[in-house]
Design a protein around this motif. Structure first.
Motif, PDB file in Angstrom:
ATOM      1  N   PRO A  38       4.364   5.455   4.340  1.00 17.93           N
ATOM      2  CA  PRO A  38       5.669   6.118   4.237  1.00 17.93           C
ATOM      3  C   PRO A  38       5.698   7.147   3.112  1.00 17.93           C
ATOM      4  O   PRO A  38       4.954   7.073   2.139  1.00 17.93           O
ATOM      5  N   ASN A  39       6.590   8.103   3.237  1.00 16.02           N
ATOM      6  CA  ASN A  39       6.867   9.083   2.197  1.00 16.02           C
ATOM      7  C   ASN A  39       8.353   9.380   2.253  1.00 16.02           C
ATOM      8  O   ASN A  39       8.923   9.520   3.341  1.00 16.02           O
ATOM      9  N   ILE A  40       8.997   9.477   1.080  1.00 14.65           N
ATOM     10  CA  ILE A  40      10.451   9.542   1.036  1.00 14.65           C
ATOM     11  C   ILE A  40      10.939  10.816   0.366  1.00 14.65           C
ATOM     12  O   ILE A  40      10.313  11.325  -0.568  1.00 14.65           O
ATOM     13  N   GLY A  41      12.050  11.343   0.856  1.00 12.85           N
ATOM     14  CA  GLY A  41      12.764  12.447   0.225  1.00 12.85           C
ATOM     15  C   GLY A  41      14.248  12.141   0.257  1.00 12.85           C
ATOM     16  O   GLY A  41      14.735  11.462   1.167  1.00 12.85           O
ATOM     17  N   ALA A  42      14.988  12.628  -0.744  1.00 16.64           N
ATOM     18  CA  ALA A  42      16.425  12.349  -0.798  1.00 16.64           C
ATOM     19  C   ALA A  42      17.147  13.489  -1.483  1.00 16.64           C
ATOM     20  O   ALA A  42      16.591  14.172  -2.348  1.00 16.64           O
ATOM     21  N   VAL A 101      15.479  10.475   3.739  1.00 16.07           N
ATOM     22  CA  VAL A 101      14.596  10.333   4.893  1.00 16.07           C
ATOM     23  C   VAL A 101      13.309   9.658   4.437  1.00 16.07           C
ATOM     24  O   VAL A 101      12.825   9.899   3.337  1.00 16.07           O
ATOM     25  N   VAL A 102      12.780   8.801   5.283  1.00 17.63           N
ATOM     26  CA  VAL A 102      11.456   8.208   5.091  1.00 17.63           C
ATOM     27  C   VAL A 102      10.638   8.548   6.334  1.00 17.63           C
ATOM     28  O   VAL A 102      10.987   8.134   7.441  1.00 17.63           O
ATOM     29  N   TRP A 157       7.216   1.441   0.622  1.00 20.71           N
ATOM     30  CA  TRP A 157       5.762   1.267   0.710  1.00 20.71           C
ATOM     31  C   TRP A 157       5.409   0.572   2.015  1.00 20.71           C
ATOM     32  O   TRP A 157       6.270   0.084   2.750  1.00 20.71           O
ATOM     33  N   GLN A 158       4.128   0.539   2.283  1.00 21.21           N
ATOM     34  CA  GLN A 158       3.593  -0.134   3.470  1.00 21.21           C
ATOM     35  C   GLN A 158       3.270  -1.578   3.116  1.00 21.21           C
ATOM     36  O   GLN A 158       2.607  -1.855   2.120  1.00 21.21           O
ATOM     37  N   HIS A 159       3.737  -2.485   3.945  1.00 20.63           N
ATOM     38  CA  HIS A 159       3.382  -3.902   3.810  1.00 20.63           C
ATOM     39  C   HIS A 159       2.577  -4.323   5.029  1.00 20.63           C
ATOM     40  O   HIS A 159       2.993  -4.093   6.167  1.00 20.63           O
ATOM     41  N   ASP A 160       1.426  -4.921   4.791  1.00 15.33           N
ATOM     42  CA  ASP A 160       0.612  -5.453   5.879  1.00 15.33           C
ATOM     43  C   ASP A 160       0.999  -6.909   6.117  1.00 15.33           C
ATOM     44  O   ASP A 160       0.740  -7.788   5.276  1.00 15.33           O
ATOM     45  N   ASN A 161       1.648  -7.136   7.237  1.00 24.06           N
ATOM     46  CA  ASN A 161       2.148  -8.460   7.587  1.00 24.06           C
ATOM     47  C   ASN A 161       0.997  -9.327   8.076  1.00 24.06           C
ATOM     48  O   ASN A 161       0.425  -9.080   9.146  1.00 24.06           O
ATOM     49  N   GLU A 162       0.652 -10.325   7.290  1.00 22.93           N
ATOM     50  CA  GLU A 162      -0.506 -11.156   7.616  1.00 22.93           C
ATOM     51  C   GLU A 162      -0.222 -12.136   8.747  1.00 22.93           C
ATOM     52  O   GLU A 162      -1.139 -12.730   9.298  1.00 22.93           O
ATOM     53  N   THR A 163       1.050 -12.316   9.116  1.00 23.97           N
ATOM     54  CA  THR A 163       1.419 -13.183  10.231  1.00 23.97           C
ATOM     55  C   THR A 163       1.299 -12.456  11.559  1.00 23.97           C
ATOM     56  O   THR A 163       0.695 -12.963  12.515  1.00 23.97           O
ATOM     57  N   PHE A 180       0.848  -1.195   0.000  1.00 22.87           N
ATOM     58  CA  PHE A 180       0.000   0.000   0.000  1.00 22.87           C
ATOM     59  C   PHE A 180       0.886   1.248   0.000  1.00 22.87           C
ATOM     60  O   PHE A 180       2.000   1.253   0.507  1.00 22.87           O
ATOM     61  N   ASP A 181       0.369   2.310  -0.580  1.00 25.24           N
ATOM     62  CA  ASP A 181       0.907   3.660  -0.458  1.00 25.24           C
ATOM     63  C   ASP A 181       2.400   3.755  -0.786  1.00 25.24           C
ATOM     64  O   ASP A 181       3.220   4.124   0.064  1.00 25.24           O
ATOM     65  N   PRO A 182       2.794   3.504  -2.042  1.00 29.61           N
ATOM     66  CA  PRO A 182       4.212   3.558  -2.407  1.00 29.61           C
ATOM     67  C   PRO A 182       4.703   4.984  -2.620  1.00 29.61           C
ATOM     68  O   PRO A 182       3.938   5.895  -2.913  1.00 29.61           O
ATOM     69  N   ASP A 183       6.003   5.158  -2.515  1.00 28.36           N
ATOM     70  CA  ASP A 183       6.655   6.417  -2.861  1.00 28.36           C
ATOM     71  C   ASP A 183       8.069   6.097  -3.307  1.00 28.36           C
ATOM     72  O   ASP A 183       8.592   4.997  -3.048  1.00 28.36           O
ATOM     73  N   MET A 184       8.716   7.055  -3.969  1.00 25.09           N
ATOM     74  CA  MET A 184      10.046   6.804  -4.504  1.00 25.09           C
ATOM     75  C   MET A 184      10.851   8.084  -4.591  1.00 25.09           C
ATOM     76  O   MET A 184      10.297   9.182  -4.578  1.00 25.09           O
ATOM     77  N   ALA A 185      12.175   7.933  -4.651  1.00 26.28           N
ATOM     78  CA  ALA A 185      13.094   9.051  -4.833  1.00 26.28           C
ATOM     79  C   ALA A 185      14.190   8.595  -5.774  1.00 26.28           C
ATOM     80  O   ALA A 185      14.631   7.440  -5.718  1.00 26.28           O
TER      81      ALA A 185
END
Length: 506
Positions: free
Chosen positions: A279-283, A289-290, A234-240, A210-215
């Motif tokens: 998350p949101n990333i800048g570089a 930074v994330v 990005w956000q990963h929902d850990n099903e475990t 979910f909700d990807p970002d890139m730099a």
């Protein structure tokens, strides 16, 4: 290539005391998920999704030369285009893929299950707008992401041009991966197609995503090197564990272009008892930074945390951006300029801006940006921030609108030229929007030459100003390599030294 129609609106807005500007004036339906960049002509450019009805959507585009007078338009395409994101690219800086310079955007058509992209050579001239979709269909498209300065070569299929992320339901051979993160390379000339890699997760569990970002980071060599890389998060929902966590992948296309097999991939925020999300990333330079939401506190409310790196994303540390007890701080966005980072986030329906002067290690006091309390819509991708300003979704008018504020002014140092003559000199320019102070610079020479190093500090450099620095007297013989560094920027050139004179610098 697909046809489109555009309906334009113009508005002359007068900034309030706090500088809030309504971009979507005259659009009574909902507008959301804004993204902002700046083009090669200095125009501030914003895109968003316009939701005319549950089954009718448009891509919104707006531009302004001064942040006050805006020309906005709604792009109508076949289907239901959503999740528009936009970036500035300059293909002439790189080898391969053509020399397209302008805006490159991405979107998903959720009605026809198609992912697409668009490019705009001149935002003020809609005859230069081009929209495309990929021919294969992809179900359940949920996110699209792109970043400024994206231009890379993918060597397996020899595709050179912008890269971006999509998230959709990947069904391929034995794979069936809902909410699958993918990373695409597109030919910058739009003649050779492109290639997309999906994460089959043989190295790291990353879906549902979910909700990807890139730099995107580059050195100054037009040829691709191992210093050219992309940071994906990005956000990963850990099903475990039942908790969300933050994925970070560093893609160095010269080493491994495939998102699945990159040797550089980690969770940078993960726990069995808390969530890390959105998350949101800048570089900038070697710094990154994330920022993300995190519930790792005794009350379980959302705070804003920051993972920061000063070594090209290879190692990460964590700091706190905002953590008022029993109050949710949510949906952060960030950008970097040198070691300065600017983070915007939402708290109790208001938009706040906070700065870091040390690459994300520590953060200052927040400043409220919106002047109507409680009007900022707290949803994912409600806020975006850039050196050109900040945009957000706001419901003060009874529907979701896009607002802009010219905040987060920052210096940005560039090395505009390197020249020879008696020794070596370089022009250092502040291309940002605020004054720079105490800018360290250095000139390093390799080859048969001495002295080989000169450094200094520029005490002050106003926005738009430039200054020349010099190596002073040198003595050399034969080919030399020149490396100039200043304020996080680096530029390399070569030349020939004949005693104290340097010629043929390029």
């Amino acid at each position: 290539k697909v046809p489109f129609e555009i309906k334009k609106f113009s508005t002359k807005a007068t900034a309030t005391l706090s500088g809030n500007i309504l971009i979507t004036d005259g659009m009574p339906e909902d507008d959301q998920w804004p993204a902002i960049t700046r083009d090669q002509y200095g125009n501030i450019v914003v895109t968003w999704t316009h939701q005319a009805s549950p089954v009718e959507t448009n891509i919104g585009l707006a531009y302004s030369s001064d942040g006050e007078a805006w020309t906005a338009g709604l792009i109508t395409l076949d289907g239901a285009p959503m999740y528009s994101d936009i970036a500035y690219v300059h293909g002439a800086d790189f080898e391969g893929g053509g020399d397209f310079t302008g805006l490159w955007g991405v979107y998903g058509d959720i009605a026809n299950d198609q992912i697409g992209f668009y490019r705009i050579a001149d935002i003020t001239d809609d005859s230069t707008y081009e929209f495309y979709t990929w021919q294969t269909t992809y179900e359940d498209i949920t996110y699209c992401a792109i970043a400024d300065n994206t231009w890379y070569n993918e060597f397996n299929y020899d595709i050179t041009g912008p890269t971006n992320m999509y998230i959709y339901h990947e069904v391929y051979q034995q794979y069936d991966i809902p909410n699958c993160p993918t990373h695409w390379y597109t030919d910058g000339e739009t003649t050779a197609g492109g290639v997309g890699y999906f994460d089959a997760q043989s190295r790291l569990k990353t879906a549902p995503a979910f909700d990807p970002d890139m730099a995107c980071l580059h050195d100054n060599d037009p040829a691709q090197t191992e210093s050219d890389y992309v940071l994906l998060t990005w956000q990963h929902d850990n099903e475990t564990t039942g908790h969300s966590e933050i994925v970070l992948k560093k893609i160095v296309p010269e080493i491994e272009p495939d998102i699945e097999y990159t040797p550089y991939q980690w969770y940078i925020a993960k726990g069995d008892t808390f969530d890390a999300a959105h998350p949101n990333i800048g570089a900038s330079g070697s710094n990154a930074v994330v920022v993300y939401m995190c519930s790792d506190n005794v009350f379980g409310d959302w705070d804003i945390k920051c993972a920061y790196s000063s070594d090209d994303g290879m190692t990460w540390q964590t700091s706190t951006v905002a953590n008022e007890p029993q109050v949710d701080e949510v949906y952060p966005a960030v950008y970097m300029s040198g070691e300065k980072a600017y983070c915007a986030y939402i708290k109790q329906g208001n938009l706040y801006l906070v700065e870091s002067d040390d690459g994300g290690a520590t953060w200052g006091e927040p400043e409220q940006i919106n002047e109507v309390d409680g009007a900022v819509v707290a949803e994912e991708n409600s806020v975006d921030i850039h050196p050109a300003g900040v945009v957000w979704t706001d419901d003060r008018n009874g529907n979701k609108d896009i607002y802009y504020a010219n905040v987060a002014a920052a210096p940005a140092i560039a090395i505009s030229s390197i020249s020879g003559g008696f020794g070596v000199s370089a022009v250092i320019e502040n291309v940002g929007t605020a004054a720079a102070t105490d800018v360290s610079w250095s000139i390093d020479l390799s080859g048969i030459v001495f002295p080989s190093h000169r450094e200094g500090t520029i005490s002050s450099l106003e926005a738009g100003e430039s200054t020349k620095v010099s190596s002073g007297f040198i003595f050399g013989l034969g080919p030399i390599t020149i490396t100039v560094s200043a304020g996080g920027a680096t530029k390399t050139a070569s030349g020939m030294a004949f005693g104290p004179i340097v010629i043929g610098v390029k």
